[in-house]
Every structure is written in C-alpha cells, then in structure tokens.
Design a protein around this motif. Structure first.
Motif, mmCIF file in Angstrom:
data_model
loop_
_atom_site.group_PDB
_atom_site.id
_atom_site.type_symbol
_atom_site.label_atom_id
_atom_site.label_comp_id
_atom_site.label_asym_id
_atom_site.label_seq_id
_atom_site.Cartn_x
_atom_site.Cartn_y
_atom_site.Cartn_z
ATOM 1 N N GLN A 169 22.817 10.590 9.894
ATOM 2 C CA GLN A 169 22.481 12.015 9.775
ATOM 3 C C GLN A 169 23.123 12.808 10.911
ATOM 4 O OE1 GLN A 169 18.272 12.888 9.692
ATOM 5 N NE2 GLN A 169 18.598 15.042 9.208
ATOM 6 N N ASN A 222 21.508 27.725 5.378
ATOM 7 C CA ASN A 222 21.315 26.271 5.520
ATOM 8 C C ASN A 222 19.832 25.926 5.644
ATOM 9 O OD1 ASN A 222 24.021 25.586 5.326
ATOM 10 N ND2 ASN A 222 24.365 25.686 7.545
ATOM 11 N N ARG A 223 19.088 26.741 6.412
ATOM 12 C CA ARG A 223 17.658 26.506 6.548
ATOM 13 C C ARG A 223 16.955 26.751 5.208
ATOM 14 N NH1 ARG A 223 14.280 26.785 11.000
ATOM 15 N NH2 ARG A 223 16.073 25.936 12.114
ATOM 16 N N LYS A 277 18.262 26.286 2.247
ATOM 17 C CA LYS A 277 18.568 25.118 1.417
ATOM 18 C C LYS A 277 17.602 23.984 1.728
ATOM 19 C CE LYS A 277 23.027 24.069 1.383
ATOM 20 N NZ LYS A 277 24.416 23.961 1.927
ATOM 21 N N ASN A 278 17.349 23.786 3.019
ATOM 22 C CA ASN A 278 16.441 22.724 3.445
ATOM 23 C C ASN A 278 15.029 22.969 2.920
ATOM 24 O OD1 ASN A 278 14.417 21.662 5.672
ATOM 25 N ND2 ASN A 278 16.238 20.391 5.814
ATOM 26 N N LEU A 279 14.565 24.207 3.029
ATOM 27 C CA LEU A 279 13.218 24.544 2.564
ATOM 28 C C LEU A 279 13.095 24.446 1.041
ATOM 29 C CD1 LEU A 279 12.473 27.592 4.913
ATOM 30 C CD2 LEU A 279 11.426 25.317 5.011
ATOM 31 N N VAL A 323 14.702 22.360 -0.845
ATOM 32 C CA VAL A 323 14.735 20.948 -1.237
ATOM 33 C C VAL A 323 13.483 20.202 -0.777
ATOM 34 C CG1 VAL A 323 15.951 18.752 -0.894
ATOM 35 C CG2 VAL A 323 17.246 20.848 -1.317
ATOM 36 N N TYR A 324 13.012 20.493 0.439
ATOM 37 C CA TYR A 324 11.976 19.657 1.046
ATOM 38 C C TYR A 324 10.609 20.329 1.185
ATOM 39 C CZ TYR A 324 15.891 16.644 2.267
ATOM 40 O OH TYR A 324 16.987 15.828 2.216
ATOM 41 N N SER A 325 10.428 21.537 0.655
ATOM 42 C CA SER A 325 9.126 22.197 0.773
ATOM 43 C C SER A 325 8.725 22.811 -0.557
ATOM 44 C CB SER A 325 9.164 23.286 1.850
ATOM 45 O OG SER A 325 9.722 24.492 1.345
ATOM 46 N N ARG A 333 17.036 24.742 -6.180
ATOM 47 C CA ARG A 333 15.814 23.927 -6.110
ATOM 48 C C ARG A 333 15.723 23.002 -7.318
ATOM 49 N NH1 ARG A 333 10.216 26.529 -4.334
ATOM 50 N NH2 ARG A 333 10.803 25.535 -2.364
#
Length: 400
Positions: free
Chosen positions: A271, A348-349, A351-353, A355-357, A392
C-alpha cells in the motif's frame, strides 16, 4: 511571593488538595478548591505514613496508590508540600508505590482524571516557582520512574547476548535485502518490492521478545515504521504517512493470527509503494525530486484540513510565503496549482469514503467542504469520469 495564591491556583488546576507539612510529617495546613472533596485515603494510617515519609531527595516524588491514584511530595527549605490525590487516565507505575489499598468509591468519583503530561507540567511549574534551581521533565521522570542502572550493565547484557548468538551461529537477515525492500517503497516500485519480499536468505529476523506473537508484532511495527519513512523520502506527505502507519500498527495490534499478521504486513508495505507510485506519476516532469520545506509544510497542512475549506491565504500563512510565490513554487514542484492539488486530494478522500463508508453523498460533500452535493458530483465526475453514485456502485466493498 504570594504563596497562598500559588497554592490555591495549583489546587484549582488539579482539583485536589495542596498541603504544607512539617519536616517531621505533621500536616500544618491544607487547601482544597473543590467543594465536597474528602480525602479518605490520607486518613488511613498506612497511607498517611507512606505519603509523609521523607525519601532521600527533596525533588518531587510521586507516591502511587494502586497504580491509578497518586500524590506528589517535595521539600523546599524546611517546608514539605504534598499535592493530591489525583487520578490518571491510564495506570501509572512510579518507583514509590503502595498497593492493595482500599479506595472509597465516593473519592474515586470525585477525583478529576488527568493525563500524566498535564499533571507533570503543573507539578514542575509549582516546584520550579518555589525552588532555587529549576527541574526539567527528564529529571522528574528519572527520579520517579527510572530504576538505577549503569552503562556497564548495558554493555554486559549486550556482550552476553552477542556471545550467545555467535555460539549458536545465529545471523540476522542481510542488510542489503532490507535496503532493497525500503528503496522499492521509496521509488514506488511495486514489482521490485514483491521481488525483495520473496527473496530467500539463511538468516533470521531479530528477536524483540521471547513471546513469539509479541516478537512478530514488534517486527511488524519496525517494518511499518521503516516503510513510512521510505514513503516520505519518496514524496508522500509526512502527516499522511504517519497516519497510515498509526492505523496499520493498530490493525497489527488487534490481530493475533501469525499467518494473517504476515499477510497484513506485506499488504501494508505494498500500500505504501502504491501510494508513492501514484504520487510519482502525478509529479512526473516536475521538480518534486527536489524536496522543498514550504511544499512539505503546505501538503501536510492540506492533508490535515481536508475537511475544511482551504484558501491560498491559509497556505500562505502556514508556510510564511506570499500567495503568489507559493502558488508558483507549488506548481513547479507538483505540476499543478495548490487549489488544484486540494481539489484532487478532496476527490481522492471522497473516493475512499464512497468505497469504505456508508456516508450519504450529501454527508461526504459536507465533510469535505463542498458547497453542495451537486458541487461534489460535478467535480467528482470531472476527475474520475463517474458520478459518486456510479463510483460507489462499481467499487464499494461489501462488509463481510
């Protein structure tokens, strides 16, 4: 000096008693700025004798009770000062400790809870105002928590350990392999990292604990720490790298399966390499290889404030540069303007949220400082080619 005012200030700050005692251990006066606080501990004869016993120093001595409550005793001229009781947010293990003491539940509930560092700051302030010579935090720690040992003892332990390893012909893994592993993270070279990890060698990792699980966790922490520093050298924001390291180590601490731990460790290294690789791709053709402290500080500020609205004036104030100079410098090093960089990092943040929230689109927009959900959607599609809903739907990880 107005001693009564100082004592009342310390009592008010620590929400406890400040007592002045005679050298022979008799309490002469007691001040407490907390209404209704009754110190039932000091009324116990064994606790009283323990607290008022004079140690072989006049410096502040922490007197611990059952690891969670403490007093501090120190002497200035002919006066003995006793501060406490104080409760702590985590167990304290001072050299002077009285255990198996019955503590009244009402007293426990009445005491405020402090961190050790806050408590230390207040006590050092109190002592240094009264004493002729100031005391440092390191000296305070030494006289309260550090058992005496000599450099000869350390050298003897090392000599014995070295002799034992040489007799058993034990060798550590080669240093050059470690260098290749860390250099591949610094370069963002994922394939080279995988090859370095797969190398076979006759040595063994260090022994950092005699418990096998604890030993491997310690080794994981070392490798993650090295990886985080390699990633910083590769261009990652220190704040981002440290945050990833913190999170990774917490994951390592929570896992007790050795096979799973090794898999997690390698995924964390990869990572880091992937994130550095993405940074280097984005910086291609710029001056990013030349580290600039203003740019590093700027990127750290952006990472720490992604949930806020960030302006050029904010960045200029943080770095001490003019907005125009900083904008030009940033573009030379990163290939884009600071505001474009901020938007890219916010996407980018997002995208993270996504996918993972389970946060809604409007919540994500609000968290990241977008004016509206539609504003987020417009910028998100511009950067990714997807609407937030499409992204998403295509990439969200399903909870196991």
């Amino acid at each position: 000096m107005n001693l009564p005012v100082l004592i009342r200030y310390i009592s008010h700050t620590l929400h406890t008693f400040v007592r002045i005692c005679s050298p022979d251990g008799q309490i002469q006066c007691a001040v407490c700025d907390v209404g209704g606080l009754e110190d039932t501990l000091i009324k116990q004869p064994d606790v009283y004798d323990f607290l008022l016993h004079r140690e072989n120093t006049d410096l502040p001595i922490i007197k611990g009770i059952n690891d969670t409550i403490a007093y501090v005793q120190f002497f200035v001229d002919s006066d003995c000062f006793l501060v406490g009781p104080v409760s702590f947010s985590s167990p304290l293990y001072p050299l002077h400790q009285l255990e198996h003491v019955i503590i009244d539940s009402q007293l426990k509930n009445h005491l405020s809870v402090f961190s050790y560092h806050h408590f230390c700051e207040v006590i050092l302030f109190f002592y240094n105002v009264l004493a002729k010579e100031s005391l440092s935090e390191d000296e305070f720690i030494s006289c309260n928590f550090v058992k005496s040992f000599s450099s000869d003892q350390l050298q003897q332990d090392f000599s014995d350990y070295l002799f034992e390893r040489q007799e058993s012909e034990q060798k550590h893994n080669p240093y050059d392999q470690e260098c290749r592993e860390q250099k591949s993270i610094e370069d963002g070279d994922i394939e080279q990292l995988k090859r370095s990890i797969a190398e076979d060698y006759s040595g063994s990792p260090g022994v950092l604990s005699h418990d096998s699980l604890r030993n491997f966790k310690n080794l994981c922490i070392v490798v993650i720490t090295l990886a985080s520093r390699s990633a910083i050298r590769g261009g990652m924001s220190p704040e981002l790298s440290f945050s990833l390291s913190d999170n990774a180590i917490q994951r390592i601490e929570a896992e007790n399966n050795l096979v799973q731990l090794e898999k997690m460790l390698r995924e964390i290294e990869i990572q880091y390499a992937q994130m550095v690789n993405e940074i280097k791709k984005a910086q291609k053709g710029t001056l990013a290889h030349r580290k600039n402290p203003h740019i590093i500080k700027c990127k750290d500020y952006i990472f720490s404030h992604l949930h806020d609205k960030i302006t050029m004036d904010d960045l200029a104030y943080e770095t001490g540069c003019s907005p125009n100079y900083l904008s030009q410098l940033f573009k030379e090093h990163e290939g884009i303007s600071p505001l474009q960089y901020i938007l890219r990092e916010k996407i980018n943040r997002a995208k993270n949220l996504l996918v993972y929230s389970d946060y809604t689109y409007s919540e994500i927009a609000a968290y990241l400082g977008f004016s509206s959900q539609s504003h987020l959607g417009k910028q998100f599609k511009k950067f990714t080619g997807y609407t937030p809903m499409e992204y998403r739907r295509n990439f969200m990880r399903q909870n196991p």
